[in-house]
Design an enzyme around this catalytic site. Structure first.
Site, short mmCIF file in Angstrom:
data_model
loop_
_atom_site.label_atom_id
_atom_site.label_comp_id
_atom_site.label_asym_id
_atom_site.label_seq_id
_atom_site.Cartn_x
_atom_site.Cartn_y
_atom_site.Cartn_z
N ASP A 165 71.69 17.21 36.97
CA ASP A 165 72.42 16.03 37.37
C ASP A 165 73.85 16.47 37.69
OD1 ASP A 165 73.12 13.42 37.92
OD2 ASP A 165 72.16 12.60 36.14
N TRP A 166 74.57 15.64 38.39
CA TRP A 166 75.88 16.05 38.92
C TRP A 166 76.85 16.35 37.77
CZ3 TRP A 166 72.43 16.14 42.11
CH2 TRP A 166 72.62 16.29 43.48
#
Length: 823
Positions: A222-223
């Protein structure tokens, strides 16, 4: 071809593939003709590389809980096909969706973005979604792997979940996505799982995902969700996002040289990246990364149909559908009546082509617009109403808003979320912005200015500091927990006077760990008081029927924070009480991302839950209210009578919301209806419940066999529409073990079928179960175990409405190892 590329690549080039180039694209290797590809957020649209609050327009589809309520995999697959087209219009080869975390509580901020409390329903819809997307040559990315059932401290919280509960509840949708849909990408979650970050969890990413299930796609973070170099690569995380790299690049090259990471590990990760490029056709034709809006009539029609399919009629004493010709006056009331609440908040947001409010939809459906009376009654927004008007946005190098602007833009909304900046001279960690506007006050009296900022900001009115988001700035709950809690200041304004508004914004310094966001939001509103409720009551009293549009919006149902409770925010409950007292012919239309308590339920004649159904909201609602469409939904999540009835809400903070960095899933497999059934807790509305506008008769169920065999047992039920209009019904099959060596739920959903039938028409639901559908996960044996003995197959219209019961037998113990590739 891929082996040839890998053999030709240097270590540095292989490593370069394992992190993003920027927020949305991968790194190319131009020397060898390896192109870059773009990824795009979903799941209810394809945003492209634009801001969360702007960018190129895109089709806005219903949110995932509305799809869960549809119980219609075939229609969800059609949506997946349409979303692939939307992704291509944004130059994207990878769609970051679907989200399949389980509805553990009614408070998760991303509850709206997930399908259901049940792993089978979630899995079947996710498989359909993925197959639709990937049939068009776009990769789907199932997320968030795993244990992300809350937004509270999600970047560091450890979800402590036993293996049985993981295998039976939380991992099943991922397992089916891998084994059945052949999903091309998996996104790891932010949180830790049993103490270890999922992005560096070898048991999760390698042992379970690759070895047990045979996954051959890529795993991306995920970012800003990766935290290390050697640990993530060795655990099986292929792609660090976003770029430019923080933990790979030279650090990873050095880790290989130091013997912390084997060269073969890097090569295999690079192989998987190259394989993904091949699967999406990037080698055949380098992707065009440009973006354009794609507004298709077939997408509009599909969104409108999905809105009706996912709408759940919770109560109807005969008032619905409304008859257009008999209504002289209809009161359209509530904070969600004139506002088009089409989606939730956070990374699922897109810039919709258009938004149709319920009031607009009802006006379009009725030939006599004069028959419609409208009043808001109250507000339900969590943040001050965002400023709307012509804005000048000046960008400066450095953080002092000094010198000549490097770039100037126009905007129409006081909200900015900067992934990219409009000039190469500007850097995300060293820029400033001055936003200016003039506006004319429409009313005299006290107004409220509000502002929240990730970074530092000050808001001035006619040169006077009104909101100070600079001095004493502290982290709060907005913008994924990177911005302060909204600061509000009351100001007296004079009607007719023109004011000059200025906001100076300074970018935040870079962080070594976690998400760095640059964002600003400011707003202005005149609070609604008692008179607004009185006006709504008057409109209701003067009408034949009152339709109340209440609920929440994307400021409440959003990534980054959980809900404080399950009550309607603001004065909405008071509004319902007052309106029903003035007009007993009241229908409530709910827009929420999950369950709400309903102390007012007995006082209204109808309740329709429509969630956030996308850009066609108003048209879909009008279709449902006036009978042009059937409310085809069934609840994908139990609606408890009160928050305390939820299995996760025990009063122990270690179980929810978490304590000392850990949240313990103490309820185990007893989530949702499994809890209500097995613990004797009566729900307000059960899982699988929903009414319609016609009636159905079901035959007794019949089974193809009484003994379970390798080929399974097929159960058939004839369903006849005995009403006078077309409609749909959902046949649900649950399995109930009559005895067990361990504690098991009272029953569990194992199959379902949705039938759409015309008046007088009969259809047959065919539901097949196999040995695994009788099983639980035996942790010691590391296998799914179906005990020998007797089981009941329950054919039901909801978790509490059992229509038929068939006794079956499993003649011998059945075992399937965790590494068994079948499902």
């Amino acid at each position: 071809m891929i082996d040839e590329l890998l053999n030709t690549m240097t270590l540095e080039e292989q490593v370069s593939l394992l992190a993003g180039a920027d927020f949305w694209t991968t790194v190319p290797v131009e020397r060898l003709g390896v192109p870059k590809i773009k990824v795009s957020d979903g799941p209810n649209g394809a945003r492209g590389a634009g801001s969360l609050v702007g960018g190129v327009k895109a089709a806005c589809f219903p949110v995932a809980i509305a799809l869960g309520a549809s119980w219609n995999p075939a229609l969800v697959e059609r949506m997946g096909v349409a979303l692939a087209g939307q992704a291509k219009s944004k130059g994207a080869s990878v769609l970051l969706a679907p989200t399949v975390n389980i509805h553990r509580s009614g408070l998760n901020g991303r509850n709206f973005e997930c399908y259901s409390e049940d792993p089978l329903l979630t899995a079947e819809l996710a498989v359909a979604y993925i197959q639709g997307v990937q049939s068009q040559g776009v990769a789907a990315t199932i997320k968030h792997f795993a244990g992300n059932e809350s937004e509270i401290e999600r970047q560091t919280m450890s979800s402590d979940i036993d293996e049985r509960s993981l295998r039976e509840i939380y991992l099943l949708p991922f397992e089916k996505a891998v084994k059945t849909a052949r999903v091309m990408a998996v996104m790891s979650s932010y949180n830790r799982l049993n103490g270890t970050y999922t992005s560096e969890h070898p048991w999760l990413l390698t042992e379970v995902l690759r070895q047990d299930w045979g996954f051959d796609g890529i795993v991306m973070s995920d970012w800003f969700g990766s935290h290390s170099t050697a640990e993530t690569v060795n655990a099986g995380l292929d792609l660090e996002m976003p770029g430019p790299t923080r933990d790979r690049g030279e650090k990873l090259v050095q880790a290989v040289k130091d013997g912390q990471v084997a060269p073969e590990t890097v090569r295999e990760a690079a192989r998987r990246i190259l394989t993904l490029l091949g699967r999406v056709g990037a080698f055949e034709q380098a992707p065009d990364l440009s973006e354009h809006a794609l507004d298709l009539p077939e997408d509009r029609a599909l969104i409108r149909r999905l809105g009706a399919e996912g709408a759940v009629l919770l109560k109807n004493d005969g008032i619905l559908p409304l008859t257009k010709t008999s209504l002289e006056q209809i009161a359209v009331i509530g904070p969600n009546a004139a506002e088009a609440r089409v989606m939730g908040g956070g990374s699922a947001q897109i810039n919709a082509h258009y938004r149709v409010s319920p009031l607009e939809g009802i006006r379009a459906a009725l030939s006599n617009a004069n028959s419609i009376r409208h009043a808001a009654g109250c507000r339900n927004n969590r943040l001050t109403r965002v400023f709307a008007g012509e804005l000048t946005v000046e960008y400066f190098a450095g953080t002092l808003c000094q010198g000549m602007p490097v770039a100037t833009e126009r905007s129409e909304k006081g909200e900015f979320f900067w992934f990219d900046l409009p000039h190469a001279a500007l850097k995300l960690d060293d820029f400033s912005v001055r936003v200016t506007a003039t506006f004319r006050a429409e009313e005299s009296g006290e107004h409220v200015f509000g502002m929240t900022n990730a970074g530092l900001a000050r808001l001035y009115l006619d040169g006077e500091l009104v909101v100070n988001g600079d001095d004493g700035w502290t982290r709060g709950e907005n913008y994924f927990g990177t911005a302060n809690t909204e600061l509000r200041t009351p100001v007296m304004l004079e009607a007719g006077r023109t004011y000059r508004l200025t906001v100076d914004y300074l970018s935040p310094p870079p962080k070594e760990e976690g998400i760095t966001i640059t964002a600003l939001r400011f707003g202005l509103e005149k609070p609604l008081g008692d008179q607004a409720i009185e006006d709504a009551v008057a409109e209701a009293a003067a009408s034949d029927v009152a339709v109340l549009f209440v609920g929440r919006d994307g400021e409440w149902d959003t990534e980054g924070l959980d809900l404080p409770d399950m009550r309607l925010p603001g004065r909405q409950e008071e509004l319902i009480e007052r309106v029903t007292a003035a007009n007993p012919n009241t229908v409530v239309v709910l827009q929420t991302g999950g369950p709400v308590e309903m102390p007012w339920l007995d006082k209204v004649r109808g309740v329709l839950q429509v969630w956030y159904p996308g850009q066609e909201l108003g048209h879909a609602v009008a279709d449902l209210l006036f009978g042009d469409a059937e409310p085809g939904g069934r609840l994908p999540q139990t609606f408890p009578k009160q928050l305390a009835d939820n299995s996760a809400i025990t009063g122990d903070p270690a179980i929810y919301p978490g304590q000392n960095g850990h949240v313990r899933y103490a309820e185990g497999v007893f989530v949702g209806y499994r809890h209500h059934d097995s613990r004797g807790v009566e729900p307000l509305f059960p899982f699988g419940f929903g009414l319609g506008y016609t009636r159905f008769a079901w035959s007794e169920a019949r089974a193809s066999a009484k003994d379970m065999g390798a080929d399974g047992i097929t159960v058939e039920v004839d369903v006849t529409n005995i009403g006078d209009r077309r409609g749909s019904d959902v046949v649900q099959l649950y399995v109930k073990p009559l005895s067990s060596a361990i504690e098991r739920p009272e029953k569990e959903l194992r199959a379902f079928a949705k039938l759409e039938l015309g008046a007088g028409e009969t259809g047959t639901a065919r539901l097949t179960i196999k040995p695994r559908d009788l099983s639980y996960f035996d942790v010691e044996a590391r296998a799914f175990r179906a005990e020998a003995g007797d089981y009941d197959v329950l054919i039901a219209a909801s978790a509490t409405d059992i229509r038929s019961r068939i006794a079956i037998r499993n003649p011998a113990v059945w075992l399937a190892a965790a590494s068994d590739r079948s499902i």
